[in-house]
Enzyme design. Structure first.
Site, mmCIF file in Angstrom:
data_model
loop_
_atom_site.group_PDB
_atom_site.id
_atom_site.type_symbol
_atom_site.label_atom_id
_atom_site.label_comp_id
_atom_site.label_asym_id
_atom_site.label_seq_id
_atom_site.Cartn_x
_atom_site.Cartn_y
_atom_site.Cartn_z
ATOM 1 C CB SER A 41 -0.888 0.017 1.247
ATOM 2 O OG SER A 41 -1.473 1.287 1.448
ATOM 3 C CE1 TYR A 54 -2.890 -1.659 5.788
ATOM 4 C CE2 TYR A 54 -2.386 0.629 5.233
ATOM 5 C CZ TYR A 54 -2.836 -0.625 4.863
ATOM 6 O OH TYR A 54 -3.230 -0.845 3.553
#
Length: 313
Positions: free
Chosen positions: A157, A182
């Site tokens: 990501s 994350y």
């Protein structure tokens, strides 16, 4: 740092769909594993790959939910797998090795994002454990089944730019931040591909990492509506307001392109976005995420933590 992170001008872009990148590509006889292949961009990847003729294995923590989501798609099989549980990973790999059918592509699309602080196994932070360590153990345990010429695709990501690897505290034992956690897990996804490509390319196996783009999918389950409004993703009625959001079909394109496009023949160990090789820097991939020394260091740590090193030397 010299880098192969340079655009190849693929002719595709942010609005390209998974079906479009597979136009003219016949996947008949190919066997493909897609983690998370029953939800969000994973589901769209499964649909596109199956439509091109491949047989797709979709491991799932909730097999019945997966079966319902995949009902009516020909050539798809499910099996049970919980990436946050290394015993489940081993059991899944043992079953597949007993079956003995090799994989022509492994697409690691499953993941969790911005969850509340959660510990699994020996106290591991859930996002690092699921997004990285679970996939690391899975691919290494399946090493005997990864075919010569196969590609391993690690779905990262743009969020990787939130955090490099926190070598002094990778499991956030000294204060938890869900977005940093994350980001670290997504950096780990990139570094995994960098070093796997280095280890496996003499077997004809290449590895890629990628940013699929911003897509509103069940991945956002831990991000409240209020938070999404504050982040500028949606309005108060839940409608997307950011003009850079992709549809799930568009979000699945880059990982599908990574797994099967002949434009990437002879390449590997790179980070992709919008169906092209990303540049290093702002808007592309962070330098620390494609650093080969960082990648080697993370591989060693991951092998130590999981007890698995199927591609190691």
């Amino acid at each position: 740092m010299s880098t192969p992170q340079q655009s190849i001008n693929s002719g595709f872009g942010a609005k390209t769909t998974a079906a479009e990148v597979l136009e003219g590509i016949d996947l008949t006889g190919k066997h493909v594993l897609v983690t998370g292949g029953y939800s969000g961009i994973g589901l769209e990847t499964t649909k596109a790959v199956a439509a091109a003729g491949a047989e797709v294995l979709v491991p799932a923590r909730r097999p019945k939910v997966a079966e319902e989501a995949l009902d009516g798609i020909a050539g798809v099989e499910t099996d049970e797998l919980d990436l946050a549980d290394l015993a489940s990973v081993q059991a899944f790999a043992d079953r597949r090795i007993a079956v003995g059918r090799p994989f022509d592509a492994v697409i690691d699309s499953a993941g969790v994002m911005a969850c509340p602080e959660t510990r699994v196994g020996p106290g591991w932070e859930l996002q690092f454990a699921t997004n990285h360590l679970g996939h690391f153990a899975l691919v290494n345990r399946l090493a005997p089944l990864v075919s010569e010429g196969a590609r391993v695709v690690s779905v990262s990501s743009g969020g990787h730019r939130r955090s490099a690897i926190r070598w002094d505290d990778p499991h956030f034992e000294r204060g938890y931040d869900r977005w940093e956690a994350y980001g670290q897990s997504k950096t780990a996804n990139v570094l995994f591909a960098v070093h796997l490509d280095r280890l496996a390319q003499d077997r004809g196996i290449r590895a890629f990492a990628l940013h699929p783009g911003g897509i509103l999918t069940p991945l956002q389950r831990h991000v409240s509506r209020e938070d999404q409004v504050e982040l500028g993703w949606i309005d108060a009625d839940g409608n997307p307001v950011a003009d850079w959001f992709k549809t799930p079909e568009q979000g699945a394109a880059t990982q599908t392109w990574a797994a099967f496009s002949p434009q990437l023949d002879g390449k590997g160990g790179v980070y992709l976005q919008d169906c092209d090789v990303a540049e290093v820097g702002e808007g592309g991939v962070a330098e620390y995420a494609v650093d080969p020394d960082e990648a080697e260091r993370l591989w060693a740590l991951s092998a130590e933590l999981t007890g698995v090193d199927g591609f190691g030397r």
